[in-house]
Design an enzyme around this catalytic site. Structure first.
Site, PDB file in Angstrom:
ATOM      1  N   GLU A  59       0.874  -1.166   0.000  1.00 33.17           N
ATOM      2  CA  GLU A  59       0.000   0.000   0.000  1.00 33.17           C
ATOM      3  C   GLU A  59       0.915   1.221   0.000  1.00 33.17           C
ATOM      4  OE1 GLU A  59      -2.181   0.810   3.588  1.00 33.17           O
ATOM      5  OE2 GLU A  59      -3.548   2.189   2.563  1.00 33.17           O
ATOM      6  N   ARG A 286       5.603 -13.237   9.376  1.00 30.42           N
ATOM      7  CA  ARG A 286       6.310 -11.997   9.076  1.00 30.42           C
ATOM      8  C   ARG A 286       7.691 -12.035   9.716  1.00 30.42           C
ATOM      9  NH1 ARG A 286       3.076  -8.226   9.846  1.00 30.42           N
ATOM     10  NH2 ARG A 286       4.524  -6.502  10.062  1.00 30.42           N
ATOM     11  N   LYS A 296       4.518   0.406   9.750  1.00 31.68           N
ATOM     12  CA  LYS A 296       4.605   1.682   9.049  1.00 31.68           C
ATOM     13  C   LYS A 296       4.026   2.808   9.895  1.00 31.68           C
ATOM     14  CE  LYS A 296       3.179   0.058   4.943  1.00 31.68           C
ATOM     15  NZ  LYS A 296       2.628   0.171   3.576  1.00 31.68           N
TER      16      LYS A 296
END
Length: 618
Positions: A59, A286, A296
């Site tokens: 994104e 992850r 983020k």
RNA sequence: UGGGGCGUCGCCAAACGGUAAGGCAGCGGCCUUUGGAGCCGCCAUUUGUAGGUUCGAAUCCUACCGCCCCAACCA
């Protein structure tokens, strides 16, 4: 939807094998493969697929970090490993309120820098807005989606809890016609933000919260970075992602574990609609690295609150920062490969990352000499005003790197902690009366220590042995230590930035007491302004990384100039002496300019981290 | 407490019923004009725990324990 062209051409369109080819399952060796590669090997062997199409779907609402690097390597390397395969770069830009063009450019630069190429396949979810809208209409026609007029609060309240089922919306049973009309009016901008949403009609009693009539579309009267004001309704992730995958003929849609719960929805949506292909979502754990954080949201705070100079501050765990710090792309790739792909939570030690950085830099970086904390040395028996040039090897690991000439003269600088007046055991460097080698130059012997009124050592008086030019004694005598040095007169000044970890603890807890502020390492940056470098360092360009012998690897920063370079310490050299000194209990020098090194406390309450609200895997 | 995922060396990670790979870290030693690099050696009698099946179990079964994820009109 012209997604059918494979980079390598000539492969089956959707990646699904044509009938005749499938047939009996071939035995494949999957030993040693990670679970994803195992699945793919089996898909290939069974004839289910003839090739693979993956995608990296960030994104554009921030810069990429080390966690993304793992997803990038996985997806792109898979495409490289399997014939006729490809990997798309797709910007998942469905939320105009947080996304910006600055980020789409930064992300592309980062992926390219890492060494990957998406070829023709640069895509944006926003390219599919029309198709996505049509799919939504299809769902409504089938009676499987409805417009809900409840407020956000009401929807939340009616969602139930983890242990209790939700309750159905009072608008759930509107007619297809009414829903079609309402959705059309949503699109036409007749309603305000929040007035209504489009929801799937699935099961409010599902134990999987994601299946409780999930929202498919919401109204956002915001300008989108690519579609401008063409739309005021935007699809949610769950609706857009699976369909975008299908439209691009993605075969294996790899994402991180926090999306596992969404897989039933991913599959449900694709089951209801007629799409050009049927991708499969696979989730992996992850990446977590010690002393780093990969959220983020948090990283944006670190930047916006001014704790660092920007997204590319060399202390940041972003790809841009690692590049500026001097981490080679290859090192990051090798690190990601070494770490592996699995489903258990992990916390990779920072030392492991540094190992890979050193490993490639050792092979590739040219050696130079430079002093971080200069101590003047006068070589009394070396003629005043004279100078000479000594040959020095550029990289002992790479003969092709050649050699250079280093100027030598009567006054030089050595590293302050390469001298001790009262050397402890095992200290092999300079001390009163002791002889050591100056790398590529001469043996020198310390004759006198000069101090100021405060008793601080300000200068050393030494003598040299002219017979040892180049560093070898014709009489075969040995010295225990070799020091780096720089000619005082010829050296150039430098600012050297020494970095420690950004966060104080291996597993930072910015949500705990003290918040973000308290979790940061107060000593993450130390600036040395008195550095002196051998003159040839001026020949390197910003972005290039060199080794300062015996100290570490340093990357030339764009802040510097030829006259006064600015060096970012990429990583220190392994420092056996520091360990020995510590073990000996001697309060000796700590090595060269150590600062904020990981202290080794491995506090962690449980493994893994709270999911990144903007998880990088999808 | 509903659902899901995961537990193999300090940190990663293989092993797919046949008797615990490898890497990082650590520890010895060799070598060295970087206390770098390199080289050699050591480092899980045991796989969260307890039972069971089997000639044989990290792998199969049962129960328990622990950790992580899910209740944004974020992705």
């Amino acid at each position: 939807m012209s997604e059918e062209s494979s980079n390598a051409g000539r492969s089956g369109e959707s990646g699904v094998a044509s009938e005749g080819r499938s047939g009996a399952e071939k035995e494949v060796s999957t030993s040693g493969l990670d679970f994803i590669r195992t699945i793919i090997a089996e898909d290939l062997a069974s004839g289910r697929h003839t090739h693979v199409v993956t995608r990296f779907p960030p994104e554009p609402n921030g810069y990429l970090h080390i966690g993304h690097a793992k997803a990038i390597c996985l997806n792109f390397e898979l495409a490289d490993e399997i014939p006729n395969s490809r990997c798309h770069l797709r910007f998942d830009d469905t939320n105009p309120s947080t996304e910006e063009t600055e980020y789409v450019e930064g992300i592309q630069a980062d992926v390219r820098w890492l060494g990957f190429d998406w070829g023709e396949h640069l895509h944006f979810t926003s390219d599919y807005f029309e198709a996505l809208h049509d799919y939504a209409v299809d769902l409504i026609r089938q009676g499987k989606a409805f417009v809900d007029d409840q407020s956000a609060d009401e929807i939340r309240a009616n969602q139930g809890s983890l242990t209790e089922p939700g309750t159905e919306s009072p608008f759930r049973n509107r007619s297809v016609e009414e829903n079609l009309d309402l959705f059309a009016r949503m699109r036409a901008g007749e309603f305000e933000e929040g007035a209504c949403v489009l929801r799937a009609k699935i099961d409010m009693a599902s134990p999987v919260v994601a299946m409780r009539d999930p929202i498919l579309y919401r109204i956002q009267k915001k300008s989108h970075h690519r579609t401008g004001n063409a739309w005021c309704i935007y699809p949610m992730y769950d609706f857009a992602h699976c369909l975008s995958d299908a439209l691009e003929s993605i075969t294996h849609s790899l994402c991180t574990l926090e999306f596992l719960d969404h897989r039933p929805l991913y599959d449900w949506i694709l089951d209801q609609l007629s799409t050009p292909s049927r991708p499969r979502q696979i989730e992996f754990a992850r990446l977590n690295v010690g002393y780093m954080v990969t959220s983020k949201r948090l990283l944006r705070r670190v930047v916006e609150e001014g704790h660092v100079s920007g997204w590319d501050d060399p202390r940041m765990p972003t790809i841009a920062a690692m590049r500026r710090r001097g981490y080679p792309a290859r090192a990051i790739r090798e690190f990601c490969d070494a770490v592996g792909v699995a489903k258990r939570d992990n916390l990779i030690s920072f030392a492991n990352l540094e190992f890979h950085v050193r490993q490639v830099l050792n092979r590739e970086a040219q050696r130079r000499m430079g002093i971080l904390d200069p101590l003047k040395v006068v070589i009394e028996n070396y003629p005043e005003g004279e100078e000479e040039f000594l040959e020095a090897v550029n990289n002992p690991e790479d003969p092709a790197a050649g050699s250079r000439e280093v100027p030598f003269s009567r006054e030089i600088f050595i590293e302050r902690d390469d001298f001790m007046e009262e050397p402890p055991r095992k200290f092999f460097r300079l001390a009163p009366g002791r002889e050591v080698r100056l790398r590529y130059a001469y043996f020198i012997t310390c004759r006198e220590v000069v101090k100021n009124e405060q008793g601080e050592i300000i200068e050393l008086r030494c003598t040299y042995d002219p017979e040892t030019r180049g560093g070898d004694a014709p009489d075969g005598r040995k010295v225990k230590g070799t020091l780096h040095w720089v000619s005082a007169r010829h050296s150039i000044p430098a600012e050297v930035r020494l970095y420690g970890t950004l966060f104080a603890e291996e597993s930072p807890d910015p949500k705990g007491e003290g918040g973000l502020e308290a979790s940061l390492n107060p000593d993450s940056l130390e600036i040395r302004r008195d550095g002196r470098l051998e003159p040839s360092v001026a020949e390197f360009a910003p972005g290039e990384t060199i080794q300062l012998e015996r100290i570490g690897y340093f990357c030339l920063d764009p802040d510097g100039s030829r006259e006064q370079p600015v060096l970012n310490r990429t990583v220190t050299l392994r420092d056996t002496w520091a360990r020995v000194a510590k073990k000996e209990g001697a309060a000796g020098p700590q090595g060269h300019g150590r600062s904020g090194e990981p202290s080794g406390k491995r506090k962690r309450k449980g493994r893994g981290k709270k999911a990144d609200p903007e998880g990088e895997g999808r």
